[in-house]
Design an enzyme around this catalytic site. Structure first.
Site, PDB file in Angstrom:
ATOM      1  N   ARG A 114       0.867  -1.181   0.000  1.00  0.00           N
ATOM      2  CA  ARG A 114       0.000   0.000   0.000  1.00  0.00           C
ATOM      3  C   ARG A 114       0.900   1.227   0.000  1.00  0.00           C
ATOM      4  NH1 ARG A 114      -2.402   0.410   6.208  1.00  0.00           N
ATOM      5  NH2 ARG A 114      -0.429   0.930   7.190  1.00  0.00           N
ATOM      6  N   ASN A 152      -5.241   7.588   3.447  1.00  0.00           N
ATOM      7  CA  ASN A 152      -5.002   6.898   4.718  1.00  0.00           C
ATOM      8  C   ASN A 152      -3.542   7.077   5.119  1.00  0.00           C
ATOM      9  OD1 ASN A 152      -5.886   4.806   6.826  1.00  0.00           O
ATOM     10  ND2 ASN A 152      -4.048   3.862   5.980  1.00  0.00           N
ATOM     11  N   GLU A 153      -3.327   7.677   6.282  1.00  0.00           N
ATOM     12  CA  GLU A 153      -1.975   7.784   6.843  1.00  0.00           C
ATOM     13  C   GLU A 153      -0.968   8.278   5.804  1.00  0.00           C
ATOM     14  OE1 GLU A 153      -2.262   4.249  10.244  1.00  0.00           O
ATOM     15  OE2 GLU A 153      -1.211   3.863   8.362  1.00  0.00           O
ATOM     16  N   GLU A 305      -7.957   5.059  14.675  1.00  0.00           N
ATOM     17  CA  GLU A 305      -7.524   3.665  14.760  1.00  0.00           C
ATOM     18  C   GLU A 305      -6.826   3.418  16.088  1.00  0.00           C
ATOM     19  OE1 GLU A 305      -5.084   2.177  11.619  1.00  0.00           O
ATOM     20  OE2 GLU A 305      -6.263   3.126  10.030  1.00  0.00           O
ATOM     21  N   GLU A 353      -1.895  -8.367   7.241  1.00  0.00           N
ATOM     22  CA  GLU A 353      -2.267  -8.013   8.611  1.00  0.00           C
ATOM     23  C   GLU A 353      -3.252  -9.023   9.216  1.00  0.00           C
ATOM     24  OE1 GLU A 353      -1.439  -3.287   8.886  1.00  0.00           O
ATOM     25  OE2 GLU A 353      -3.435  -3.830   8.180  1.00  0.00           O
ATOM     26  N   PHE A 355      -2.557 -11.084  11.396  1.00  0.00           N
ATOM     27  CA  PHE A 355      -2.271 -11.221  12.824  1.00  0.00           C
ATOM     28  C   PHE A 355      -2.430  -9.901  13.566  1.00  0.00           C
ATOM     29  CE2 PHE A 355       0.060 -14.757  10.858  1.00  0.00           C
ATOM     30  CZ  PHE A 355      -0.582 -15.800  11.502  1.00  0.00           C
ATOM     31  N   HIS A 356      -2.931  -8.885  12.878  1.00  0.00           N
ATOM     32  CA  HIS A 356      -3.320  -7.637  13.540  1.00  0.00           C
ATOM     33  C   HIS A 356      -4.739  -7.829  14.070  1.00  0.00           C
ATOM     34  CE1 HIS A 356      -4.485  -3.498  14.233  1.00  0.00           C
ATOM     35  NE2 HIS A 356      -3.292  -3.064  13.892  1.00  0.00           N
TER      36      HIS A 356
END
Length: 670
Positions: A114, A152-153, A305, A353, A355-356
């Site tokens: 991303r 985003n970010e 977030e 992600e 495991f996020h």
């Protein structure tokens, strides 16, 4: 102009990123059922959905998003709708390789992750505007829409050719002439003088140290170039829905964009915040980011977030112990948040992600994570009408500036151990442990509303900022400044005397002879405390008072802490307890008081509006003196005299008339 109040409407919003395109549509009704169980009031849609919305150039597949928007509206859940431009589809990079960013070595950063876009690429901006235009035209009046979320970010760097041309245009606007640029950049050093604009490049890889003024301006340019991308998309969505507020989510304490400048162009300021659950000072780090975000917003803000459990990008990703999610969520509200959201709703089973954590983890609806999320949602629903839209008052301010941060990062500095976030966090920790509520401010902001102003480190200060600090003290304010403050001017040029002469006079410094940076394991004896990281060879002015002196070594007998009237100078980094005690003393003299006296360490008290938040960051129970009589908004219980908080316990108190039945209340997590 729309505001956060237009979205919250007397509530604290609760929810998170919802990425249903990762799941079969048959899952959506179950998602809605569980969202309602968890008191979810808002979801963010479409953050990374560009390839789903535009699977090939010019194609539009909005049917799935139509159904989602309608489904959310039918169930009373508002939508924060994102422009998907942080994750361009693979076809864009293949069709237009110039849209892909290049690093300082000229290597292409390819699709497959991303943020793979070159901010100054005309093709990227054209395609981003087109998908944004069609989204805004289709959903700008949809009844579920409560806020726009741009990209985003924002964090992308690029050293490619199209960026190089844009950088030159930015420099021509800033300096007008090459003579002015050569002077500002000090190009006489190492024979770097430019004779034509097209000779100038971004600071790409070089055989040795790069020109720090060139690097500083490239960071300024990058922030501005990303802001142009944001503003272009913002203008599009605002044209279709002028009544809907617009935000973009900041990374916490991130050096890539000047958040003071960006916040001025946001209707709502939002941030993503991920303290490490294993960090014993995770709560203090959270407080710092929350104070900074509230100050950028000049009022309530959005926690866009956080993690309900572990993240997936640390070396070791620790889960949150029972109660910590609730504690940190309430801390955000205490420090001004009117929305508490997560990444993400349902934990991903595939992708980078997986495991996020999510609000609904791999353990499902019966897992501990979701059960705690439900408790948080219910409490925020009850708290919302009493806290939404209210303010946090602070009598002290910490000064921070991105341009100073950028300038202080140059490679050839006296000590690579001196790092702006490290210094900022150390000083904020001292104030937090002294139970002092603080705002953040830019050094050129109006400081007249504060009794105390703290400058942990501002390496670069403009003349206007210096005049502002002098005027603040002259008008009766108290100032505390740390080392390496006022060293450089606006272009990064070191000022004569290694600190601006006006600041030296203000702070009681006759001569700053030399800097003496310390090694990582080295300390310095300052007679009444121990210093770390840094020390200085100073001569005090006759008008100054030496509050602490170095003892032993090369600096024996020289001042470590100076005071001249209401201005203090600290030439080292005291150990945490010493910095806390110093700041507590200065705050008390300035008339800045804690919200509650006698607070144990690890307990935080913040007053927001009429409510008093008391938060226990310790792993053990603690008794807190709370004078007067209160009712806990979360439980309805009455509190008088003492409050016992269990591990990670929290209470939100409102004052009540005295009633004889008031009793001590013990609160545990959840």
């Amino acid at each position: 102009m729309p505001t956060l109040d237009d979205s919250t409407r007397g509530r604290v919003l609760f929810g998170g990123d919802y990425n249903p395109e990762q799941w079969p549509e048959e899952v959506w009704p179950d998602d809605v059922r569980l969202m309602k169980e968890a008191s979810v009031t808002s979801v963010t849609l479409g953050v990374f959905a560009w390839a789903r919305l535009e699977p090939r150039p010019g194609a539009r597949e909005f049917g799935w998003l139509d159904r989602l928007m309608d489904l959310m509206h039918e169930n009373g859940i508002g939508v924060v709708l994102a422009t998907p431009t942080a994750a361009p589809p693979p076809w864009l990079g293949k069709l237009h390789p110039e849209t892909l960013p290049r690093d300082e070595d000229g290597r292409t950063e390819w699709w497959g992750s991303r943020q793979h876009f070159a901010h100054s690429s005309a093709a990227y901006r054209r395609y981003a505007a087109a998908i944004t235009e069609d989204l805004a035209a289709r959903y700008g009046r949809h009844p579920a829409l409560m806020m726009w979320h741009i990209n985003n970010e924002y964090r992308t760097y690029d050293w490619g050719d199209e960026t190089a041309a844009a950088f030159r245009r930015w420099l021509q606007i800033r300096y007008a002439t090459l003579d002015a640029l050569n002077s500002a950049w000090g190009t006489a050093f190492w024979g770097q003088g430019y004779d034509a604009w097209d000779e100038i490049l971004p600071p790409r890889r070089a055989p040795y140290l790069k020109n720090p003024a060139q690097v500083l301006d490239f960071k300024r340019f990058t922030s501005d170039a990303l802001k142009e991308c944001y503003l272009a998309e913002r203008a599009i969505v605002a044209a279709h829905s002028p009544h809907v507020p617009v935000t973009t989510n900041f990374l916490p304490l991130f050096s890539g964009v000047d958040a003071w400048e960006w916040a001025a162009h946001e209707d709502v300021v939002s941030v993503d915040l991920y303290p490490d659950p294993k960090d014993p000072l995770g709560g203090q780090y959270g407080a710092l980011v929350q104070d900074l975000t509230r100050s950028q917003a000049r009022g309530p803000w959005v926690l866009m977030e956080q993690a309900a459990g572990p993240v997936n990008w640390r070396g070791v990703n620790h889960p949150k112990p029972r109660g910590l999610n609730r504690l940190w969520s309430l801390q955000a509200v205490a420090r001004g948040a009117d929305a508490v959201c997560y990444f993400q709703w349902r934990q991903s089973r595939q992708g980078a992600e997986s495991f996020h954590s999510g609000m609904l983890s791999h353990a499902g609806e019966h897992g501990r994570t979701f059960q705690e999320v439900k408790e948080v949602g219910a409490e925020l629903a009850a708290l919302g009408p009493k806290v939404s839209g209210t303010r946090v008052r602070a009598d002290a301010a910490v000064l921070h500036d991105w341009h100073s941060w950028w300038a202080s990062e140059q490679d050839g500095r006296p000590s690579g151990l001196v790092d702006c976030p490290r210094i900022l966090r150390a000083w904020h920790r001292g104030l937090w442990e002294a139970h002092t509520t603080v705002d953040f401010a830019h050094p050129e902001h109006d400081l007249s509303g504060y009794r105390l102003v703290v400058v942990p480190q501002l390496y670069l200060l403009t003349d206007a900022a210096i005049d502002n600090l002098l005027g603040y003290v002259e008008r009766g304010g108290t100032l505390v400044a740390g080392f390496l403050t006022g060293v450089a001017d606006e272009v990064g040029r070191v000022r004569p005397g290694t600190m601006d002469a006006r600041l030296r006079e203000l702070l009681g410094i006759h001569t700053l002879h030399e800097w003496w940076p310390l090694d990582a394991d080295e300390t310095v004896d300052c007679s009444t405390f121990t210093g770390t990281l840094w020390s200085e060879e100073l001569a005090a002015a006759e008008s100054a008072t030496v509050c602490a002196a170095y003892r032993g070594g090369e600096l024996d007998g020289l001042p470590a802490v100076l005071r001249r009237g209401r201005a203090w100078y600290v030439s080292t980094l005291p150990r945490p307890e010493a910095l806390r005690d110093l700041l507590s003393r200065v705050a008390t003299e300035a008339g800045v008081r804690p919200v509650l006296d006698g607070l144990p360490q690890g307990v935080e008290a913040v007053r927001r509006g009429a409510l008093l938040f008391v938060l226990n960051h310790r792993r053990t129970a603690v008794a807190v003196p709370v004078p007067g009589h209160h009712r806990d908004v979360l439980t309805g219980e009455r509190v008088g005299g003492w409050l016992t908080l269990g591990r990670y316990g929290a209470a939100v108190l409102e004052a009540t008339p005295h009633r004889p039945e008031a009793r001590e209340l013990t609160l545990s997590p959840g």
